[in-house]
Write a protein that holds these residues in place. Structure first.
Motif: not given
Length: 253
Positions: A25-44
């Motif tokens: 599934l397509n995923v949307i990651l949300e959160g405050e600035n700097g919480v590591g969304k890019d890190h989790f996206a690459r992990m996926i």
């Protein structure tokens, strides 16, 4: 769109990331600035092992560049389908910054794919798209309604990444990771961090989240000799004073 993450559990967010990697599934990651969304996206992306590339479209740029980004993204999706190439992961960073007319362009593109039968509806929802948005900005956006409508159409899994102050159990692991990265990049041999210095990091609230932690570790490691460990004296004065002020009893203020 299903929101699957609790707000105060390190274990839960990793369970939900694991669930996302096992789905298409397509995923949307949300959160405050700097919480590591890019890190989790690459992990996926890496865990899905689709064999394609991790392609980032960063919307934190000029209006003209955002228009170019949207058109490049659309072209990439079409060519991937036509060429039947390995499946890429497309990260649309800060999708909440797209203007209403660009969101409409993306929505029209999805509608066109659906009507022409270029993709089955199930395929549109599994294009390998990961979007990220900044929670506070999203709440203030005048295009909030249009954005919500678009997100609900294209994404079926929403993961809220909690701020670092709610994930402090991760700090020791992150510190070791950033020390290792520092050693590799700077060709240094900082061994680790003392328990006293780590305790200060655990008491700090990290308003700028993981980005601030990494800057702090890089600065402290720079002041630490090879084969030594980061000590409280190597930490920034602003951080240590903030922790001291936080722990000061009322009668001493």
């Amino acid at each position: 769109m299903r929101n699957t993450v609790g707000q105060d559990s390190v274990q839960e967010i990793h369970r939900e990331i694991d669930r996302a990697t096992k789905s298409t599934l397509n995923v949307i990651l949300e959160g405050e600035n700097g919480v590591g969304k890019d890190h989790f996206a690459r992990m996926i992306h890496e865990s899905r092992n689709w064999g394609g590339e991790f392609v980032v479209y960063d919307c934190e740029c000029s209006i003209r560049d955002r228009t170019r980004i949207v058109e490049e993204f659309i072209s990439s999706v079409v060519f991937q389908k036509l060429l039947r190439s390995k499946k890429n992961t497309f990260l649309i960073r800060r999708i909440d910054l797209l203007q209403p007319h660009l969101l409409s362009r993306l929505s029209d593109f999805v509608d066109e794919l659906d009507k022409r039968g270029a993709f089955r509806r199930s395929e549109i929802l599994t294009l390998g798209i990961i979007g990220s948005l900044q929670t506070s900005e999203h709440k203030r956006s005048p295009a909030n309604t249009k954005l919500d409508k678009f997100l609900s159409r294209l994404f079926r899994l929403k993961i809220t990444v909690p701020p670092l102050r709610e994930r402090k159990k991760e700090i020791p692991q992150l510190v070791q990771r950033y020390i290792s990265l520092f050693n590799k990049e700077q060709k240094r041999n900082v061994l680790g961090i003392t328990s006293e210095a780590l305790e200060i990091l655990l008491q700090y609230d990290w308003p700028d989240n993981i980005c601030e932690l990494r800057r702090e570790i890089e600065g402290a490691a720079t002041l630490t000799k090879d084969y030594g460990s980061i000590k409280p004296s190597s930490l920034s004065e602003i951080l240590t004073e903030s922790v001291l002020e936080k722990n000061r009893i009322p009668s001493q203020k």
